[in-house]
Design a protein around this motif. Structure first.
Motif, PDB file in Angstrom:
ATOM      1  N   ILE A  34      -1.938   9.382  -3.228  1.00  0.00           N
ATOM      2  CA  ILE A  34      -2.669   8.854  -2.087  1.00  0.00           C
ATOM      3  C   ILE A  34      -4.091   8.407  -2.467  1.00  0.00           C
ATOM      4  O   ILE A  34      -4.692   7.539  -1.846  1.00  0.00           O
ATOM      5  N   LYS A  35      -4.631   9.003  -3.560  1.00  0.00           N
ATOM      6  CA  LYS A  35      -6.037   8.751  -3.885  1.00  0.00           C
ATOM      7  C   LYS A  35      -6.245   7.576  -4.828  1.00  0.00           C
ATOM      8  O   LYS A  35      -7.384   7.216  -5.130  1.00  0.00           O
ATOM      9  N   GLU A  64       0.835  -1.204   0.000  1.00  0.00           N
ATOM     10  CA  GLU A  64       0.000   0.000   0.000  1.00  0.00           C
ATOM     11  C   GLU A  64       0.871   1.256   0.000  1.00  0.00           C
ATOM     12  O   GLU A  64       0.601   2.220  -0.704  1.00  0.00           O
ATOM     13  N   LYS A  71       0.856   4.144  -2.940  1.00  0.00           N
ATOM     14  CA  LYS A  71       0.592   5.555  -2.635  1.00  0.00           C
ATOM     15  C   LYS A  71       1.750   6.453  -3.055  1.00  0.00           C
ATOM     16  O   LYS A  71       1.552   7.564  -3.559  1.00  0.00           O
TER      17      LYS A  71
END
Ligand code: DAH
Length: 331
Positions: free
Chosen positions: A240-241, A231, A235
């Motif tokens: 981040i989105k 993760e 990111k």
């Protein structure tokens, strides 16, 4: 010394020195003053007129005039020649005021740029970088990874064979095995490199591509850590989105196994970018690690697919076309 002899002497020295007159205007002017000036050598020869007898004077006058004319002509020719050669030199000079020729600059290929971003991200969280062979034996590419001969799992990756025991590696996972054979745990590496597959070519599959393998082995390693690590990677790489998902999957060398998909905005569908899982104890046993004591996770990601998603490149074949119009967009 007779007058004729003096005339001859001036003539000879004039001719000898004239030969050397070719440097600059200063030198030419000095030469002119010396011979043809008002107080020059020729002018002073005319003073001989007063020193000769009346009978000799007309002949002397004629000789002097002849000399004066001859030398004047020679001098003028010299000046002309000098000016011409200077003109030619100037023509040969480069005109520095002209605009220069455009030089095309090379740049780093978009795949190489993506690879170095991936390396930077993993380096920042403690991974070392290793490389391994692209031509390897079946043992390291398959058998040690719990893919025995004649096992259907071998068909998951269509293989280029060099000879019956040697393959072009189908994934970078072969280097996991080499690293574990060579070193005791704990180990934490990423392995970037080229891999080869004899499969149907399409917009997201090519006969060669790049992977980055990751392997972390220690006494306590959990699936949660694997998830956190991947993760973090997504990111950092995509922002981040970015939408991502873990999906259960199967690989012989991991148990449990998963795949990570990233949402492809262009095609409005999920695109798989990596496989991962907890290293199968069979693999740890194969390299001589104590699988009761050590655990680990591993992953293998496709570099082309990551670059495609990040830079909206619609077809994997663009990376290998060498088309300058494509490469220029990623300088
Ligand atoms: N080798 C797999 C492939 O090429 C990717 C992969 C899956 C690598 C799981 C791993 C892993 O290290 O644990 O598709």
């Amino acid at each position: 010394m007779s007058a004729l002899k003096q005339i001859e002497e001036v003539r000879t020295s004039f001719l000898t020195e004239l030969d050397d007159v070719n440097q600059d205007l200063n030198q030419i002017e000095q030469f002119r003053t010396k011979y043809l000036g008002r107080r020059g050598k020729i002018a002073s020869l005319f003073s001989l007129m007063g020193k000769v007898s009346d009978e000799e004077r007309p002949a002397l006058g004629e000789s002097l005039n002849k000399l004066k004319n001859e030398l004047n002509v020679l001098f003028e020719n010299k000046v002309l020649e000098f000016n011409l050669s200077r003109q030619r030199e100037e023509d040969d000079l480069i005109d520095l005021s002209l605009p220069g020729k455009q030089q095309r600059l090379g740049s780093i290929h978009i795949l190489e740029q993506t690879l170095s971003e991936i390396k930077d991200i993993y380096r920042s969280i403690g991974f070392h970088i290793a490389y391994g062979p692209e031509v390897d034996d079946e043992y390291h590419n398959f058998t040690a990874l719990n893919v025995p001969e004649h096992h259907p799992a071998r068909d998951m990756q269509d293989t280029f064979f060099i000879d019956p025991e040697t393959v072009l590696r189908t994934h970078t996972s072969n280097v996991q095995v080499h690293l574990m054979e060579d070193q005791d745990p704990p180990i934490r590496y990423i392995v970037p490199g080229r891999v080869y597959r004899n499969e149907a070519i399409g917009y997201k599959s090519y006969c060669l591509f790049h992977q980055v393998e990751g392997i972390y082995i220690n006494e306590t390693v959990s699936f949660g850590e694997l998830k956190g690590c991947l993760e973090y990677f997504v990111k950092q790489m995509f922002g981040i989105k970015k939408k991502m998902r873990f999906r259960p999957s199967y690989f012989p060398f991991t148990e449990p196994s998963a795949e990570v998909d990233i949402w492809d905005e262009e095609r409005q569908q999920w695109m798989e970018i990596l496989g991962c899982g907890m290293v199968n104890p069979m693999v740890l046993n194969n390299v001589g690690y104590d699988s009761n004591r050590f655990h680990g996770y591993a992953f293998g990601m496709g570099v082309e697919r990551i670059a495609m998603l990040k830079h909206k490149i619609s077809d994997i074949r663009h990376f290998y076309s060498g088309d300058i119009r494509i490469l220029e967009q990623f300088i």
